[in-house]
Design a protein around this motif. Sequence first.
Motif, PDB file in Angstrom:
ATOM      1  N   THR A 192       0.771  -1.326  -0.034  1.00 60.34           N
ATOM      2  CA  THR A 192       0.078   0.100   0.122  1.00 60.34           C
ATOM      3  C   THR A 192       0.856   1.242  -0.037  1.00 60.34           C
ATOM      4  O   THR A 192       1.974   1.211   0.775  1.00 60.34           O
ATOM      5  CB  THR A 192      -0.933   0.030   1.178  1.00 60.34           C
ATOM      6  OG1 THR A 192      -1.358   1.222   1.341  1.00 60.34           O
ATOM      7  CG2 THR A 192      -0.382  -0.437   2.325  1.00 60.34           C
TER       8      THR A 192
ATOM      9  N   GLN B 197      -8.798  -0.089   0.023  1.00 59.61           N
ATOM     10  CA  GLN B 197      -7.577   0.346   0.084  1.00 59.61           C
ATOM     11  C   GLN B 197      -6.874   0.448   1.292  1.00 59.61           C
ATOM     12  O   GLN B 197      -5.970   0.558   1.869  1.00 59.61           O
ATOM     13  CB  GLN B 197      -7.257   1.752  -0.609  1.00 59.61           C
ATOM     14  CG  GLN B 197      -7.219   1.625  -2.015  1.00 59.61           C
ATOM     15  CD  GLN B 197      -7.619   2.984  -2.650  1.00 59.61           C
ATOM     16  OE1 GLN B 197      -6.965   3.970  -2.194  1.00 59.61           O
ATOM     17  NE2 GLN B 197      -8.320   2.973  -3.838  1.00 59.61           N
ATOM     18  N   ARG B 198      -7.940   0.538   2.297  1.00 61.53           N
ATOM     19  CA  ARG B 198      -7.815   0.662   3.700  1.00 61.53           C
ATOM     20  C   ARG B 198      -7.270  -0.468   4.398  1.00 61.53           C
ATOM     21  O   ARG B 198      -6.421  -0.607   5.113  1.00 61.53           O
ATOM     22  CB  ARG B 198      -9.001   1.107   4.426  1.00 61.53           C
ATOM     23  CG  ARG B 198      -9.108   2.700   4.930  1.00 61.53           C
ATOM     24  CD  ARG B 198      -9.829   2.810   6.103  1.00 61.53           C
ATOM     25  NE  ARG B 198     -11.108   2.184   6.218  1.00 61.53           N
ATOM     26  CZ  ARG B 198     -12.383   2.570   5.711  1.00 61.53           C
ATOM     27  NH1 ARG B 198     -12.305   3.815   5.083  1.00 61.53           N
ATOM     28  NH2 ARG B 198     -13.232   2.073   5.724  1.00 61.53           N
TER      29      ARG B 198
ATOM     30  N   LEU C 185      -6.045   7.921   5.974  1.00 67.41           N
ATOM     31  CA  LEU C 185      -7.093   6.871   5.485  1.00 67.41           C
ATOM     32  C   LEU C 185      -8.291   7.377   5.363  1.00 67.41           C
ATOM     33  O   LEU C 185      -9.304   6.721   5.003  1.00 67.41           O
ATOM     34  CB  LEU C 185      -6.882   5.721   6.270  1.00 67.41           C
ATOM     35  CG  LEU C 185      -5.656   4.717   5.975  1.00 67.41           C
ATOM     36  CD1 LEU C 185      -5.714   3.498   7.015  1.00 67.41           C
ATOM     37  CD2 LEU C 185      -5.483   4.320   4.728  1.00 67.41           C
TER      38      LEU C 185
ATOM     39  N   SER D 295       0.284   3.804   1.520  1.00 66.52           N
ATOM     40  CA  SER D 295       0.060   4.470   2.719  1.00 66.52           C
ATOM     41  C   SER D 295       1.148   4.332   3.491  1.00 66.52           C
ATOM     42  O   SER D 295       1.795   5.356   4.233  1.00 66.52           O
ATOM     43  CB  SER D 295      -1.195   3.703   3.547  1.00 66.52           C
ATOM     44  OG  SER D 295      -2.351   3.987   3.038  1.00 66.52           O
TER      45      SER D 295
ATOM     46  N   VAL E 145     -10.744   7.213   2.524  1.00 67.59           N
ATOM     47  CA  VAL E 145     -10.138   6.103   1.653  1.00 67.59           C
ATOM     48  C   VAL E 145     -11.211   5.055   1.456  1.00 67.59           C
ATOM     49  O   VAL E 145     -11.521   4.337   2.441  1.00 67.59           O
ATOM     50  CB  VAL E 145      -8.703   5.839   1.839  1.00 67.59           C
ATOM     51  CG1 VAL E 145      -8.361   4.753   1.186  1.00 67.59           C
ATOM     52  CG2 VAL E 145      -7.940   6.902   1.751  1.00 67.59           C
ATOM     53  N   GLU E 146     -11.129   4.644   0.280  1.00 68.19           N
ATOM     54  CA  GLU E 146     -11.982   3.046   0.229  1.00 68.19           C
ATOM     55  C   GLU E 146     -11.740   2.117   1.144  1.00 68.19           C
ATOM     56  O   GLU E 146     -10.459   1.920   1.182  1.00 68.19           O
ATOM     57  CB  GLU E 146     -12.088   2.681  -1.322  1.00 68.19           C
ATOM     58  CG  GLU E 146     -12.899   3.136  -2.204  1.00 68.19           C
ATOM     59  CD  GLU E 146     -12.765   2.872  -3.587  1.00 68.19           C
ATOM     60  OE1 GLU E 146     -12.739   1.527  -3.728  1.00 68.19           O
ATOM     61  OE2 GLU E 146     -13.055   3.739  -4.692  1.00 68.19           O
TER      62      GLU E 146
END
Length: 380
Positions: free
Chosen positions: A80, A338-339, A331, A82, A334-335
């Motif tokens: 990710t 994706q989380r 996050l 992130s 965020v969808e």
Amino acid sequence: MHSHKFLDPLPQSGLKVEPKTDLEASIRRLIDEGGGWIDFARFMSTALYDPKNGYYSSQNRQIGGSPASGSDFVTAPELTPSFGRALGNSVAQALEESQTDEIWEFGPGTGELARQLLEHLGERVKKYTLVDLSGELRERQVATLLPYRDKVRWVSELPPVMQGVVIGNEVLDAIPVNVLKRNAGVWFEQGVTYSQARTGPLGFEWSLRETPLRPPIEEGFTGDYLTEIHPQAEAFIQTLVQKFKRGVFFFIDYGFGEREYYHPQRHMGTLMCHFRHTADDNPLVLVGHKDITAHVNFTGVALAAQEAGAEVLGYTSQAHFLINSGLLEGLEGVESTQRAPALKLINEHEMGELFKVLVLGVGVSFDPLGCERGDRTHTL
Ligand SMILES: C[S@@+](CC[C@H](N)C(=O)[O-])C[C@H]1O[C@@H](n2cnc3c(N)ncnc32)[C@H](O)[C@@H]1O
């Protein structure tokens, strides 16, 4: 993350992998030259980094999301973006505190973390240098980093004087280790030999030699015990610290402080191999096809760095580090698809707790954002 380490052991059936006979022959030659024995660090460095046939030097597709991609493991930046965004917030602070504008990334993999950091940090980074032992992933890195080609460069040797921020994600665990074994109260070094008779013409086998080497802690050991020591990783850190006149280092990896690493209960050691997203503990087979790693002794790394003139600015779990660095704020909105991978980074049972972050400073001292809550420097 070498996430597959939580998966099943290597399935032996149905595995069709051609042995790397040239690599195996090179290792047998080293064993012959060593009088029938080499230490495990020598074996590991040849298996991983032999310039022609080593695991990291040849065309293995090491890093990727799933076995279907032909890869062996997945790491945090591959899971990710992130990861890079949160780490980037801490790197921004380090650039500011050290009054520098360049990043040195060691073992940069596919270049994905570099991409994430460059995107997130924008004009704060003027130069981004990728350092690796092999150039095998260079093409992939060049393609990934095309939008940043004016800032990015590759080196295989370090200049004598350096400054800036250092990043190493899952690099220290890939540095060769020596293996020690305590048998009936006597310490041996566990190295490698080969035998024709028992395991076929190319079979490598473990072999013990008496040794003056000891783990940094041996109180409380009563029974038989297998463990590793990390002289090469410690030498690597010392060399790096000595070259820096001003800088901040972030090393992210799985491992522990030494009291946990050399705990009497951890008597099987931490050597681990990775192949097609499965984990096993036998580095002597499928040589050159499997990744080989050992957990990091963060106390050893911290002490080596201090001896060379660095200061430990912070040490904490990956979960604390990323949350302190703003992972959760990133996050918001965020969808959930994706989380979920981002939460793997901080979940205690996945990467959150086993992975740690060590922050070192050379010529600069501050309280790192990532270690604001939950700092564990006192456990080193
Ligand atoms: C597990 S991979 C790291 C992957 C990448 N950082 C990521 O997060 O996807 C380990 C890498 O460290 C590199 N490495 C090991 N020792 C190194 C050293 N002394 N200097 C630079 N790179 C090194 C290896 O060649 C390999 O590419």
